[in-house]
Motif scaffolding. Structure first.
Motif, PDB file in Angstrom:
ATOM      1  N   TRP A 142     -45.580  43.074  -7.614  1.00 55.02           N
ATOM      2  CA  TRP A 142     -46.844  43.893  -7.433  1.00 55.02           C
ATOM      3  C   TRP A 142     -47.911  43.112  -7.270  1.00 55.02           C
ATOM      4  N   LEU A 143     -48.286  41.909  -8.127  1.00 55.22           N
ATOM      5  CA  LEU A 143     -49.505  40.892  -7.798  1.00 55.22           C
ATOM      6  C   LEU A 143     -49.287  40.446  -6.548  1.00 55.22           C
ATOM      7  N   TRP A 144     -48.186  39.919  -6.008  1.00 51.74           N
ATOM      8  CA  TRP A 144     -47.773  39.485  -4.765  1.00 51.74           C
ATOM      9  C   TRP A 144     -48.280  40.375  -3.924  1.00 51.74           C
ATOM     10  N   GLU A 145     -47.771  41.532  -3.827  1.00 54.01           N
ATOM     11  CA  GLU A 145     -47.931  42.645  -2.906  1.00 54.01           C
ATOM     12  C   GLU A 145     -49.407  42.973  -2.739  1.00 54.01           C
ATOM     13  N   PHE A 146     -50.035  43.110  -3.871  1.00 49.55           N
ATOM     14  CA  PHE A 146     -51.588  43.374  -3.933  1.00 49.55           C
ATOM     15  C   PHE A 146     -52.192  42.077  -3.247  1.00 49.55           C
ATOM     16  N   HIS A 147     -51.998  41.245  -3.392  1.00 48.66           N
ATOM     17  CA  HIS A 147     -52.742  39.801  -2.901  1.00 48.66           C
ATOM     18  C   HIS A 147     -52.479  39.979  -1.324  1.00 48.66           C
ATOM     19  N   ASN A 148     -51.157  40.285  -0.700  1.00 46.15           N
ATOM     20  CA  ASN A 148     -51.085  40.300   0.528  1.00 46.15           C
ATOM     21  C   ASN A 148     -52.000  41.351   1.034  1.00 46.15           C
ATOM     22  N   HIS A 149     -52.156  42.636   0.546  1.00 48.17           N
ATOM     23  CA  HIS A 149     -52.805  43.522   1.000  1.00 48.17           C
ATOM     24  C   HIS A 149     -54.264  43.398   1.121  1.00 48.17           C
ATOM     25  N   ILE A 150     -54.711  42.701   0.119  1.00 48.70           N
ATOM     26  CA  ILE A 150     -56.129  42.227   0.315  1.00 48.70           C
ATOM     27  C   ILE A 150     -56.416  41.186   1.272  1.00 48.70           C
ATOM     28  N   ALA A 151     -55.569  40.277   1.397  1.00 56.50           N
ATOM     29  CA  ALA A 151     -55.728  39.199   2.294  1.00 56.50           C
ATOM     30  C   ALA A 151     -55.743  39.789   3.827  1.00 56.50           C
ATOM     31  N   ALA A 152     -54.781  40.592   4.217  1.00 51.78           N
ATOM     32  CA  ALA A 152     -54.635  41.321   5.341  1.00 51.78           C
ATOM     33  C   ALA A 152     -55.674  42.023   5.484  1.00 51.78           C
ATOM     34  N   GLU A 211     -52.809  40.690  11.076  1.00 56.70           N
ATOM     35  CA  GLU A 211     -52.919  40.722   9.575  1.00 56.70           C
ATOM     36  C   GLU A 211     -51.492  39.465   9.148  1.00 56.70           C
ATOM     37  N   ILE A 212     -50.811  39.008  10.051  1.00 52.23           N
ATOM     38  CA  ILE A 212     -49.964  38.194   9.471  1.00 52.23           C
ATOM     39  C   ILE A 212     -50.670  36.777   9.211  1.00 52.23           C
ATOM     40  N   ILE A 213     -51.932  36.728   9.694  1.00 58.28           N
ATOM     41  CA  ILE A 213     -52.376  35.526   9.307  1.00 58.28           C
ATOM     42  C   ILE A 213     -52.904  35.369   7.776  1.00 58.28           C
ATOM     43  N   GLY A 214     -52.919  36.448   7.143  1.00 60.60           N
ATOM     44  CA  GLY A 214     -53.225  36.626   5.621  1.00 60.60           C
ATOM     45  C   GLY A 214     -51.882  36.778   4.711  1.00 60.60           C
ATOM     46  N   ILE A 215     -50.839  36.824   5.159  1.00 63.89           N
ATOM     47  CA  ILE A 215     -49.742  36.979   4.290  1.00 63.89           C
ATOM     48  C   ILE A 215     -49.245  35.815   3.755  1.00 63.89           C
TER      49      ILE A 215
END
Length: 80
Positions: A21-31, A47-51
């Motif tokens: 969940w933390l990883w998914e949240f991190h990627n959402h915020i980064a995107a 958004e792939i840049i932030g994944i």
């Protein structure tokens, strides 16, 4: 019910959900950050840049179709 009793009932599989969940949240915020910066600066809105992790860091985290291999991803998160 005492907290210790609740914690004892939690299975190992349940504990995997939190880091994922933390990883998914991190990627959402980064995107989202990539999108906002692109709008502000006129850059790429990709958004792939932030994944994270990318294929160059964890190729096995991806399935052939480009979806996430959650078992490999969890193993990668444990190592990092």
């Amino acid at each position: 019910m005492p907290v210790d009793a609740v914690i004892d009932d939690v299975k190992d599989e349940d504990w995997k959900e939190f880091p994922l969940w933390l990883w998914e949240f991190h990627n959402h915020i980064a995107a989202r950050i990539v999108q906002v910066k692109a709008r502000r600066d006129g850059g790429r809105d990709d958004e792939i840049i932030g994944i994270w992790p990318g294929t160059e860091v964890c190729f096995s985290c991806y399935n052939i179709d480009g979806s996430w291999n959650m078992e490999e991803l969890y193993a990668f998160l444990e190592k990092t």
